[in-house]
Design a protein around this motif. Structure first.
Motif, mmCIF file in Angstrom:
data_model
loop_
_atom_site.group_PDB
_atom_site.id
_atom_site.type_symbol
_atom_site.label_atom_id
_atom_site.label_comp_id
_atom_site.label_asym_id
_atom_site.label_seq_id
_atom_site.Cartn_x
_atom_site.Cartn_y
_atom_site.Cartn_z
ATOM 1 N N ILE A 6 51.143 46.286 33.515
ATOM 2 C CA ILE A 6 50.448 46.866 32.378
ATOM 3 C C ILE A 6 49.283 45.974 31.997
ATOM 4 O O ILE A 6 49.265 44.780 32.323
ATOM 5 C CB ILE A 6 51.363 47.085 31.156
ATOM 6 N N THR A 19 43.420 49.060 24.063
ATOM 7 C CA THR A 19 43.969 50.143 24.861
ATOM 8 C C THR A 19 45.029 49.570 25.789
ATOM 9 O O THR A 19 44.793 48.534 26.430
ATOM 10 C CB THR A 19 42.865 50.812 25.697
ATOM 11 N N ILE A 20 46.172 50.244 25.854
ATOM 12 C CA ILE A 20 47.208 49.821 26.782
ATOM 13 C C ILE A 20 47.188 50.769 27.977
ATOM 14 O O ILE A 20 47.115 51.991 27.829
ATOM 15 C CB ILE A 20 48.602 49.766 26.114
ATOM 16 N N THR A 77 60.260 50.829 28.646
ATOM 17 C CA THR A 77 59.088 50.557 27.821
ATOM 18 C C THR A 77 58.567 49.160 28.117
ATOM 19 O O THR A 77 59.360 48.229 28.266
ATOM 20 C CB THR A 77 59.414 50.660 26.328
ATOM 21 N N ARG A 90 48.616 51.322 32.299
ATOM 22 C CA ARG A 90 49.720 51.007 33.193
ATOM 23 C C ARG A 90 49.361 51.358 34.630
ATOM 24 O O ARG A 90 48.742 52.398 34.890
ATOM 25 C CB ARG A 90 50.962 51.794 32.787
ATOM 26 N N GLY A 110 55.193 46.483 26.848
ATOM 27 C CA GLY A 110 54.156 46.377 25.831
ATOM 28 C C GLY A 110 53.786 44.953 25.520
ATOM 29 O O GLY A 110 54.157 44.017 26.249
ATOM 30 N N ALA A 141 51.056 46.969 21.013
ATOM 31 C CA ALA A 141 50.946 48.212 21.774
ATOM 32 C C ALA A 141 52.101 48.306 22.744
ATOM 33 O O ALA A 141 52.642 47.282 23.180
ATOM 34 C CB ALA A 141 49.624 48.281 22.526
ATOM 35 N N SER A 142 52.471 49.546 23.098
ATOM 36 C CA SER A 142 53.538 49.753 24.064
ATOM 37 C C SER A 142 53.285 51.030 24.850
ATOM 38 O O SER A 142 52.526 51.908 24.413
ATOM 39 C CB SER A 142 54.907 49.806 23.381
ATOM 40 N N ILE A 143 53.941 51.112 25.997
ATOM 41 C CA ILE A 143 53.817 52.303 26.834
ATOM 42 C C ILE A 143 55.165 52.538 27.505
ATOM 43 O O ILE A 143 55.803 51.604 27.997
ATOM 44 C CB ILE A 143 52.676 52.151 27.862
ATOM 45 N N SER A 169 53.915 57.585 27.431
ATOM 46 C CA SER A 169 53.645 57.676 26.007
ATOM 47 C C SER A 169 53.251 56.310 25.476
ATOM 48 O O SER A 169 53.881 55.301 25.806
ATOM 49 C CB SER A 169 54.889 58.173 25.263
ATOM 50 N N THR A 170 52.230 56.292 24.651
ATOM 51 C CA THR A 170 51.701 55.017 24.158
ATOM 52 C C THR A 170 51.790 54.912 22.647
ATOM 53 O O THR A 170 51.820 55.910 21.919
ATOM 54 C CB THR A 170 50.241 54.817 24.584
ATOM 55 N N TYR A 171 51.826 53.671 22.210
ATOM 56 C CA TYR A 171 51.745 53.323 20.788
ATOM 57 C C TYR A 171 50.746 52.188 20.664
ATOM 58 O O TYR A 171 50.758 51.249 21.461
ATOM 59 C CB TYR A 171 53.103 52.883 20.253
#
Length: 114
Positions: free
Chosen positions: A78, A68-69, A33, A71, A35, A49-51, A56-58
């Protein structure tokens, strides 16, 4: 070991946009992960935010619809695209990458003027 290099912060007026970039080096193949977190003066650090490695993103509710995140897996990079920035977004933004524990970048300052 993972090293994270951030760039892209700066000063922008409310309503403007910035794009933050974070590139990982070292043991990048095992990062699951990546972010961004941020910390404003006098406030606790918060996850923005994380990816995951699977895409999968948060995105935190406070920035959903504006941030918006993204990659680029081939470049271990990222991005955090920040649109319609508000003065409350002013903070130091930190990139992180997690393996068994979290690694952090040195941070990049984002300042949004009203």
């Amino acid at each position: 070991q993972v090293q994270l290099a951030e760039s892209g912060g700066g000063l922008v007026q409310a309503g403007g946009s910035l794009r933050l970039t974070c590139t990982a080096s070292g043991s990048v193949a095992v990062i699951h992960t990546m972010g961004w977190s941020r910390q404003a003066p006098g406030k606790q650090r918060e996850l923005v935010a994380s990816i995951t490695s699977r895409g999968s993103t948060y995105v935190a509710a406070s920035v959903e619809g504006r941030f918006t995140i993204l990659r680029d897996g081939a470049k271990n990079t990222i991005f955090l695209q920040m649109d319609n920035l508000e003065p409350d977004d002013t903070a130091t933004y930190y990139c992180f990458g997690t393996i068994s524990s979290a690694y952090w970048g040195q941070g990049t300052q984002v300042t949004v003027s009203s």
